[in-house]
Scaffold this motif. Structure first.
Motif, PDB file in Angstrom:
ATOM      1  N   UNK A 420       0.957  -1.237  -0.063  1.00 17.03           N
ATOM      2  CA  UNK A 420      -0.125   0.061   0.144  1.00 17.03           C
ATOM      3  C   UNK A 420       0.875   1.160   0.100  1.00 17.03           C
ATOM      4  N   UNK A 421       0.276   2.342   0.254  1.00 14.44           N
ATOM      5  CA  UNK A 421       1.055   3.804   0.443  1.00 14.44           C
ATOM      6  C   UNK A 421       1.064   4.208   1.640  1.00 14.44           C
ATOM      7  N   UNK A 422       1.934   4.924   2.044  1.00 15.56           N
ATOM      8  CA  UNK A 422       2.519   5.488   3.353  1.00 15.56           C
ATOM      9  C   UNK A 422       1.700   6.930   3.452  1.00 15.56           C
ATOM     10  N   UNK A 423       1.485   7.536   2.364  1.00 15.66           N
ATOM     11  CA  UNK A 423       0.686   8.889   2.544  1.00 15.66           C
ATOM     12  C   UNK A 423      -0.306   8.895   1.843  1.00 15.66           C
ATOM     13  N   UNK A 424      -0.773  10.033   1.170  1.00 20.17           N
ATOM     14  CA  UNK A 424      -1.886  10.446   0.670  1.00 20.17           C
ATOM     15  C   UNK A 424      -2.116  10.271  -0.795  1.00 20.17           C
ATOM     16  N   UNK A 425      -1.084   9.558  -1.357  1.00 23.74           N
ATOM     17  CA  UNK A 425      -0.728   9.291  -2.861  1.00 23.74           C
ATOM     18  C   UNK A 425      -1.550   8.035  -3.205  1.00 23.74           C
ATOM     19  N   UNK A 426      -2.143   8.271  -4.338  1.00 19.94           N
ATOM     20  CA  UNK A 426      -2.746   6.922  -4.731  1.00 19.94           C
ATOM     21  C   UNK A 426      -2.749   6.554  -6.228  1.00 19.94           C
ATOM     22  N   UNK A 427      -2.867   5.277  -6.788  1.00 21.72           N
ATOM     23  CA  UNK A 427      -2.802   5.226  -8.303  1.00 21.72           C
ATOM     24  C   UNK A 427      -4.055   5.046  -8.553  1.00 21.72           C
ATOM     25  N   UNK A 428      -4.617   5.779  -9.809  1.00 21.06           N
ATOM     26  CA  UNK A 428      -5.768   5.202 -10.487  1.00 21.06           C
ATOM     27  C   UNK A 428      -5.713   5.181 -11.966  1.00 21.06           C
ATOM     28  N   UNK A 429      -5.722   4.142 -12.529  1.00 23.55           N
ATOM     29  CA  UNK A 429      -5.618   3.712 -13.876  1.00 23.55           C
ATOM     30  C   UNK A 429      -3.998   4.111 -14.260  1.00 23.55           C
ATOM     31  N   UNK A 430      -3.234   3.767 -13.191  1.00 17.22           N
ATOM     32  CA  UNK A 430      -1.878   3.859 -13.493  1.00 17.22           C
ATOM     33  C   UNK A 430      -1.345   5.193 -13.386  1.00 17.22           C
ATOM     34  N   UNK A 431      -1.981   6.247 -13.194  1.00 19.23           N
ATOM     35  CA  UNK A 431      -1.756   7.667 -12.976  1.00 19.23           C
ATOM     36  C   UNK A 431      -1.553   7.794 -11.176  1.00 19.23           C
ATOM     37  N   UNK A 432      -0.422   8.366 -10.817  1.00 20.38           N
ATOM     38  CA  UNK A 432      -0.002   8.711  -9.654  1.00 20.38           C
ATOM     39  C   UNK A 432      -0.709   9.895  -9.213  1.00 20.38           C
ATOM     40  N   UNK A 433      -1.501   9.943  -8.187  1.00 22.05           N
ATOM     41  CA  UNK A 433      -2.558  11.169  -7.885  1.00 22.05           C
ATOM     42  C   UNK A 433      -2.367  11.385  -6.530  1.00 22.05           C
TER      43      UNK A 433
END
Length: 527
Positions: A420-433
């Motif tokens: 998973x992620x450590x912060x508030x960054x996510x990946x949607x459709x491969x894009x880092x958001x």
């Protein structure tokens, strides 16, 4: 390596001059045409004052014109900065203000929006014929006729391996996109490894589905040039219709594809995956986000003779940093597919908060080192210093490490799993958001007092859900319209839900866990 990216791969352009280098289903360009067009564009860019290490912006629709555009920029000793042609103008302005391009390449679909978004002092090079210029409101410093009239010269390069090759802009938590700097050495190290590891040769036809402003496109653009292969560019619309994309792959006789995991998921869900289809495709690389094991099971059962690879790598590390060749069909539909081991020259470690390695089976943050690491963030030394650090040991060459913010664990066989992620960054459709960038954009809209964005799983995929705190009767269509003016499409929330007050924890912080639960409640599910 010696020299720069173009020098490193220049021989490929002349090995098979009549071979198709790139096709987009409508037009094709051969290797000889690619060499000629890019050389003339380099001459024209120099005439317009482009100097070594200048940035040149590229805002083009998806076509064969992109390849000679970036090669021409690099032959002019400059670095290319790809824009998302679908991004709102406000985002373009932020990127232009940050990268300060010396020139801008555009086409018939992008020149008019750029006129109002980019100051006229930046020369606009129109890659179409003069007759295709819009009748009013769009002036170009040069057109295709000027490019073709420019001389073909033997290039004299001043850029070296550690000079800048491109800048890719990703989502930033402060509301401003951040420009990741990638060098000639970074790309050559990645592409040389990829061509050898995946056995890419001049008979291959590589499918390109990644947007040009997305780091996954580095594989699509440069592997064909290194190997003398053919790039088959899929139009953006094909990724929305799985059956049409499959048909394109079959008509173009695609042999290798590096795709976003979520696209494989959609194709499976659409029911187009069936034995006997895409018979020429032999290698499938997937990454960008986590692929459910049940989806991979169906792909591997339908195509038992194809090779599948789960690949991992952040933009800051250029391309693939870890790779896992899937040797057998997963046994459990709920298991995590490993992201594998580090690629040639790269190193990966799992560390705790004190930068101490964690034992196998324990979760830690994933850190990367090696020749794939870029130079950091353009014009942002503070952010670069937070993300990269150098370890110096007497008698040993200094090593730079990048902390990815990704959490993982190491299995007994030495391969890594993404947790998973450590912060508030996510990946949607491969894009880092960065969720914070969406929240910042929402807070700037009249009528929104506070905003929070979370992710929720629905239908087997992850989607963005935004909650806003505002007055009763808040005009949601107005807020969505203003948000589209500020954010690219891939950052738009799938749902926008108004609340009188956002739930908060004891210390006043927004309770994101409670919001995720709300997002999954049936009364909010289809808004």
């Amino acid at each position: 390596m010696d020299g720069n990216l173009v020098q490193h791969y220049l021989h490929s352009l002349s090995v098979s001059p009549d071979k198709v280098a790139c096709t987009d289903g409508r037009r094709s360009i051969t290797y000889s045409e690619l060499a000629d067009r890019s050389s003339r564009l380099a001459s024209l860019l120099r005439q317009y004052g482009v100097r070594p290490q200048d940035r040149v912006a590229v805002c083009l629709s998806r076509s064969v014109d992109f390849l000679p555009a970036i090669l021409g920029i690099l032959q002019a000793d400059a670095a290319y900065v790809p824009f998302d042609p679908k991004s709102p103008q406000e985002r373009w302005r932020k990127i232009v203000d940050d990268c300060a391009p010396t020139a801008l390449l555009c086409d018939r679909q992008t020149i008019l929006p750029l006129v109002s978004a980019v100051k006229s002092s930046i020369p606009r090079i129109f890659l179409g014929p003069r007759c295709e210029l819009p009748l009013a409101g769009a002036e170009a410093a040069a057109t295709l006729e000027d490019i073709l009239a420019s001389p073909v010269r033997s290039p004299r390069y001043s850029n070296g391996p550690d000079d800048l090759a491109y800048v890719l802009y990703t989502s930033g938590s402060t509301g401003t996109p951040k420009g990741v700097m990638v060098t000639h050495r970074n790309i050559c190290n990645y592409i040389d490894w990829a061509v050898e590891y995946f056995s890419i040769n001049n008979e291959d036809r590589i499918l390109g589905t990644a947007p040009f402003h997305f780091d996954m496109s580095t594989f699509d653009l440069w592997c064909p040039i290194k190997a003398g292969a053919t790039l088959c560019l899929a139009d953006n619309s094909l990724t929305l219709f799985p059956e049409k994309l499959l048909g394109f792959m079959e008509s173009e006789q695609v042999t290798i594809w590096k795709g976003i995991s979520s696209l494989l998921f959609y194709m499976d869900r659409a029911g187009v995956i069936a034995p006997g289809r895409i018979s020429t495709l032999s290698r499938v690389l997937f990454g960008g986000d986590a692929l459910p094991a049940r989806t991979l099971i169906r792909w591997m059962e339908a195509f038992p003779s194809k090779s599948f690879y789960n690949v991992y790598g952040p933009t800051e590390a250029t391309g693939i940093s870890l790779c896992y060749p899937v040797k057998s069909i997963p046994q459990d539909p709920g298991e995590r597919i490993p992201i594998g081991c580090s690629c040639k020259g790269m190193k990966a470690e799992l560390l705790d908060e004190n930068l101490i390695p964690v034992p196998n089976g324990m979760v830690g943050e994933l850190y990367l080192s090696g020749p794939g690491l870029g130079k950091g963030y353009l014009n942002d030394t503070e952010r670069t210093a937070r993300a990269f650090f150098t370890v110096r040991t007497p008698g040993v060459p200094a090593e730079t490490w990048y902390h990815t913010g990704d959490l993982g664990l190491r299995r007994g066989d030495g391969s890594f799993e993404f947790v998973g992620r450590k912060d508030q960054q996510v990946k949607i459709m491969g894009y880092r958001i960065e969720l914070g960038e969406i929240e910042q954009a929402l807070r700037a809209i009249d009528g929104v007092r506070e905003a929070a964005v979370v992710t929720a799983h629905r239908g087997g995929i992850e989607e963005l859900v935004a909650f806003i705190e505002g007055k009763k009767g808040t005009d949601l269509p107005f807020i969505l319209a203003r948000l589209r003016d500020r954010l690219p499409g891939y950052m738009m929330p799938r749902r926008l839900l108004p609340l009188a007050d956002l739930p908060r924890c004891g210390r006043g912080k927004i309770n994101r866990a409670a919001l995720r639960e709300l997002a999954m409640e049936s009364k909010y599910a289809d808004r």
